[in-house]
Design a protein around this motif. Structure first.
Motif, short mmCIF file in Angstrom:
data_model
loop_
_atom_site.label_atom_id
_atom_site.label_comp_id
_atom_site.label_asym_id
_atom_site.label_seq_id
_atom_site.Cartn_x
_atom_site.Cartn_y
_atom_site.Cartn_z
N LEU A 641 0.87 -1.18 0.00
CA LEU A 641 0.00 0.00 0.00
C LEU A 641 0.90 1.22 0.00
O LEU A 641 1.53 1.54 1.01
N VAL A 642 0.98 1.90 -1.13
CA VAL A 642 1.77 3.13 -1.22
C VAL A 642 0.96 4.25 -0.57
O VAL A 642 -0.16 4.54 -0.99
N GLN A 643 1.52 4.85 0.46
CA GLN A 643 0.82 5.88 1.23
C GLN A 643 1.60 7.19 1.13
O GLN A 643 2.73 7.28 1.60
N LEU A 644 0.98 8.21 0.54
CA LEU A 644 1.60 9.52 0.40
C LEU A 644 1.03 10.46 1.46
O LEU A 644 -0.18 10.73 1.48
N TYR A 645 1.90 10.95 2.34
CA TYR A 645 1.49 11.83 3.44
C TYR A 645 2.05 13.23 3.25
O TYR A 645 3.04 13.43 2.53
N ALA A 646 1.43 14.19 3.94
CA ALA A 646 1.87 15.58 3.87
C ALA A 646 1.77 16.22 5.24
O ALA A 646 0.97 15.80 6.09
N ALA A 651 1.01 27.43 8.87
CA ALA A 651 -0.30 27.82 8.33
C ALA A 651 -0.94 28.83 9.26
O ALA A 651 -0.50 29.04 10.39
N SER A 652 -2.00 29.44 8.79
CA SER A 652 -2.68 30.46 9.58
C SER A 652 -3.52 29.87 10.70
O SER A 652 -3.93 30.58 11.64
N VAL A 653 -3.82 28.57 10.63
CA VAL A 653 -4.45 27.84 11.73
C VAL A 653 -3.65 26.56 11.93
O VAL A 653 -2.89 26.15 11.05
N THR A 654 -3.80 25.91 13.08
CA THR A 654 -3.01 24.70 13.33
C THR A 654 -3.44 23.59 12.38
O THR A 654 -4.61 23.44 12.05
N ARG A 655 -2.45 22.81 11.93
CA ARG A 655 -2.68 21.76 10.94
C ARG A 655 -2.16 20.42 11.46
O ARG A 655 -1.31 20.37 12.35
N PRO A 656 -2.64 19.31 10.92
CA PRO A 656 -2.20 17.99 11.39
C PRO A 656 -0.71 17.76 11.16
O PRO A 656 -0.13 18.26 10.20
N VAL A 657 -0.11 16.96 12.03
CA VAL A 657 1.30 16.61 11.86
C VAL A 657 1.48 15.61 10.72
O VAL A 657 2.60 15.42 10.23
N ALA A 658 0.41 14.97 10.30
CA ALA A 658 0.44 14.07 9.14
C ALA A 658 -0.96 14.02 8.55
O ALA A 658 -1.95 14.00 9.27
N GLN A 659 -1.02 13.99 7.22
CA GLN A 659 -2.30 13.88 6.51
C GLN A 659 -2.10 13.03 5.28
O GLN A 659 -1.24 13.31 4.45
N LEU A 660 -2.89 11.97 5.15
CA LEU A 660 -2.81 11.13 3.96
C LEU A 660 -3.36 11.90 2.77
O LEU A 660 -4.50 12.36 2.78
N LEU A 661 -2.53 12.04 1.72
CA LEU A 661 -2.99 12.70 0.50
C LEU A 661 -3.60 11.71 -0.48
O LEU A 661 -4.61 11.99 -1.12
#
Length: 741
Positions: A641-646, A651-661
């Motif tokens: 399973l190839v998993q591409l994260y970002a 950012a102007s608001v807090t964002r996740p430390v990891a997000q599956l794209l």
């Protein structure tokens, strides 16, 4: 149309309800109105004709065809009734195939296979004269203590949206309208309690809970939506126009029907206390955007008629809903149907059903740990231990017909084949002596079977210990609707059983058959760990053979966790999509780090991923392509399973430390490789900004590919440039995948 004829089209009738209490508070809400009286002016929907009690499908179809002819011939307008059924793990009817539960769909990460399953389910339904299916569930998992986790697909909104939309396309391609559940916010309930208030803010609603529904509406073309029971910040969704009309119709352009979750219109009076009586509840729901009251007409018939006639409700609002209902019936071909010939025979569990059920079950099993004991190497003596070792019910979810309905009909056969794990292992290991013992029940504190189980394990070369859940509803079982928990330990004394078997010194393979992830970190590491561990989320009628195939080595495991494996109940709610302060930091002594991360899943082979490459920059609102090389570095075939994260760095608001794209399943022979290209719209990185609008901001984004969200095997960075992009309805939402071998 007269007012009574209009309102008749806006309600369902539960013909077989009687004493069959298979829905929340059904007994208390049962209508005293006789069926003949209720259909004088026609009828909008028939509720669960096949799915309320065990009925022969051919005999029931004959009744349904006759009843439809009566509605056409004996009511003034001659409009047939739309028939709806539950179909979350297959058509919920006697003798019908039972597929893996949605959490297993998520673990398989295979939208194409889920679409194939949806088409098979839809074809069975259409053949039986069913027009609408009450699935899929697009609630994003936020707290595994919630009993309805087994109905959900994943804790990642994109995974939920992609796989849920695939199910919609499959079912609707077969001519049956799918129904999205539960719009919106239902799974964010306080402390994981069913029907509890939801305290999500507008950003969490917009960025987590809404995207799967938006994808299924805009990309999946779904024709029906069901409201959530939830109240969000004190506002019951069933009475909130901002969601049911503002977002769903005005923003997304949905033009299908909105049906109420069972009794949710009446609940505006009885549970939320925002309506004085059924008439006011009906007005609130209708004005908010609910078109059809299910499963009966407690509020949308006489109580609503009275308010229309005394001028409290504008009849134009009724007309709006009636137009939507009649349009749906026209789209389904109901208005031209003559109902002359019911099916004379039907196979609801054909070889095609079973083949897809088997493939999906095999792809969904997650290998959590393996010290080399798996695959089994021709063992002579095998102990198969545990409450789920020889139980067919343990393979099926809460909304399977067997656990949902047949549990109220003891003695009635299941009506289809479902080999248990023990029976499947006996078939898969013909040269082995198999000793089967329960050890303990799924619930309770009876330890009387421990000694026999320990003795069987000591005499064996390997012990397969099958533990986990028994799905049911409202206190009947350990997981399912209304079966919420305060602890994430295995139910009853199952942990103690596992530890006792491990203590015998015989290598133990732990098999967890469950509807939620449990806190089993004690079995995954350290001196007391099992030699190997598998997680199977209610894998359905072919689940036993699928697991046996993996244990024997016939099949290489390829499932991945669609939800983080929790460390404890005290760390909940938890999501891998947390900001920095949502994880472990130096300013708290409480560690919420999961035992195993989202995306984790082992194989009998190994994979290497390298060379992640992206352009230097991309315009906000544009699209970029990420390419990565994956190789099978082991000596067995397998699927990676190839998993591409970002990670949005600033950012102007807090964002996740990891997000599956995006993700892609890639089948590879030993030594073979492939280049995987994922074309990613920057809208995948969109979020709700400070002004309450979804935007894509310029700035640096870290990207990586790895075996889970927590591991960066190959990484790079891309710059989003240009002005802040306001996300528009025409923006792409889906990542496209190409594999070059």
């Amino acid at each position: 149309m007269t007012l009574d004829e209009k309102l008749a089209q806006l309600v369902g009738f539960w013909v077989d309800q009687g004493d069959e209490v298979v829905a929340p508070m059904a007994g208390e809400m049962a209508s005293s109105t006789a069926y003949a009286e209720a259909t004088v002016h026609g009828l909008g929907q028939l509720t669960r004709v096949y799915g309320t009690r065990p009925v022969d499908p051919i005999e029931r179809a004959d009744w349904l065809w006759r009843e439809q002819r009566r509605l056409v011939g004996e009511t003034r307008l001659g409009i047939p009734a739309l028939v709806h059924e539950e179909c979350l793990t297959g058509l919920a009817a006697w003798q019908a195939a039972t597929f893996p539960t949605p959490l297993a769909w998520g673990a398989a990460f295979d939208p194409d296979l889920v679409e194939e399953m949806g088409a098979l389910i839809g074809a069975s339904m259409r053949e039986l004269g069913i027009h609408q299916g009450l699935a899929p569930v697009l609630d994003v998992i936020r707290d595994p203590r919630w009993g309805r986790v087994d109905e959900c697909i994943a804790e990642d909104p994109y995974v939920v949206g992609v796989i849920g939309s695939a199910y919609v396309r499959g079912m609707q391609g077969a001519g049956v309208h799918a129904t999205l559940k539960h719009f919106v916010g239902y799974s964010g309930s306080q402390a994981g309690r069913n029907h509890a208030p939801v305290h999500a803010g507008p950003r969490e609603i917009a960025d987590v809970f809404l995207p799967p529904f938006e994808m299924a509406v805009r990309d999946g073309g779904v024709r029906s939506v069901m409201n959530s029971y939830a109240e969000i910040d004190g506002m019951p969704v069933a009475a909130t126009p901002a969601y049911l009309t503002g977002v769903l119709r005005d923003e997304w352009g949905f033009d299908g029907t909105v049906v109420s979750d069972y009794f949710s219109v009446a609940f505006l009076q009885t549970m939320h206390a925002v309506a004085r009586d059924r008439g006011e509840a009906a007005q609130l729901a209708l004005e908010a955007g609910i078109d059809v009251e299910l499963p009966t007409g407690d509020a949308f018939t006489a109580p609503l008629a009275a308010r229309v006639r005394d001028g409290q409700v504008d009849e134009a609002i009724v007309d709006r809903a009636v137009r939507r209902v009649l349009t749906q019936k026209e789209d389904l071909g109901l208005l031209d149907e003559t109902f002359e010939t019911p099916p004379a025979e039907i196979d609801l569990d054909s070889p095609a059903h079973r083949a897809v059920a088997r493939r999906l079950a095999e792809e969904s099993v997650v290998l959590l740990r393996n010290d080399g004991v798996l695959p089994l190497d021709a063992p002579r003596r095998v102990a198969v231990v545990g409450p789920n070792a020889d139980s067919a019910e343990a393979l099926m979810g809460c909304y399977s017909f067997a656990n949902h309905v047949l549990a109220h009909h003891p003695g009635v056969p299941l009506g289809f084949e479902i080999p248990t794990l023990a029976a499947s292992l006996t078939a898969a290991l013909p040269g082995a002596e198999i000793a089967v013992t329960r050890g303990c029940d799924a619930e309770g504190d009876d330890r009387a079977g421990f000694a026999e189980a320990e003795a069987a394990a000591r005499a064996a070369d390997v012990a397969i210990v099958a533990v986990g859940d028994r799905a049911g509803l409202f206190g009947r079982g350990t997981v399912g609707e209304g079966n919420d928990v305060e602890s994430l330990e295995l139910p009853g004394v199952q942990r103690e059983l596992v530890e006792r078997i491990i203590a015998t010194g015989t290598p133990v393979v732990l098999v967890v058959l469950s509807g939620r992830p449990y806190a089993i970190d004690w079995a995954l590491a350290g001196e007391g760990a099992a030699a190997a561990a598998l997680q199977a989320f209610f894998p359905g009628e072919e689940g036993g053979p699928a697991i046996a195939g993996i244990l024997s080595g016939e099949v290489s495991p390829s499932g991945h966790l669609p939800v983080s494996l929790p460390r404890s109940a005290g760390a909940q709610p938890y999501s891998y999509l947390h900001p920095v302060l949502g994880g472990m930091t130096d300013i708290t002594s409480a560690d919420s780090t999961p035992a195993l991360p989202f995306g984790h899943g082992l194989s009998y082979t190994s994979f290497a991923r390298d060379g992640l490459s992206v352009p230097v920059s991309v315009e906000a609102g544009g699209t970029f392509t990420a390419t990565v090389r994956v190789r099978n570095t082991g000596d067995r075939p397998g699927a990676d399973l190839v998993q591409l994260y970002a990670r949005d760095v600033h950012a102007s608001v807090t964002r996740p430390v990891a997000q599956l794209l995006g993700f892609a399943r890639v089948e590879l022979e030993p030594g073979a490789g492939a280049t995987v290209s994922l074309t990613v719209p920057t809208s995948r990185l969109a979020f709700t900004g400070r002004e309450g609008v979804r935007i894509v901001e310029p700035g640096a984004v870290e990207l990586w590919v790895g075996p889970s969200c927590a591991e960066r095997e190959t990484e790079t960075e891309i710059q989003i440039v240009g002005e802040v992009h306001r996300v528009a309805s025409a923006d792409a939402r889906l990542v496209t995948v190409a594999v070059e071998r």
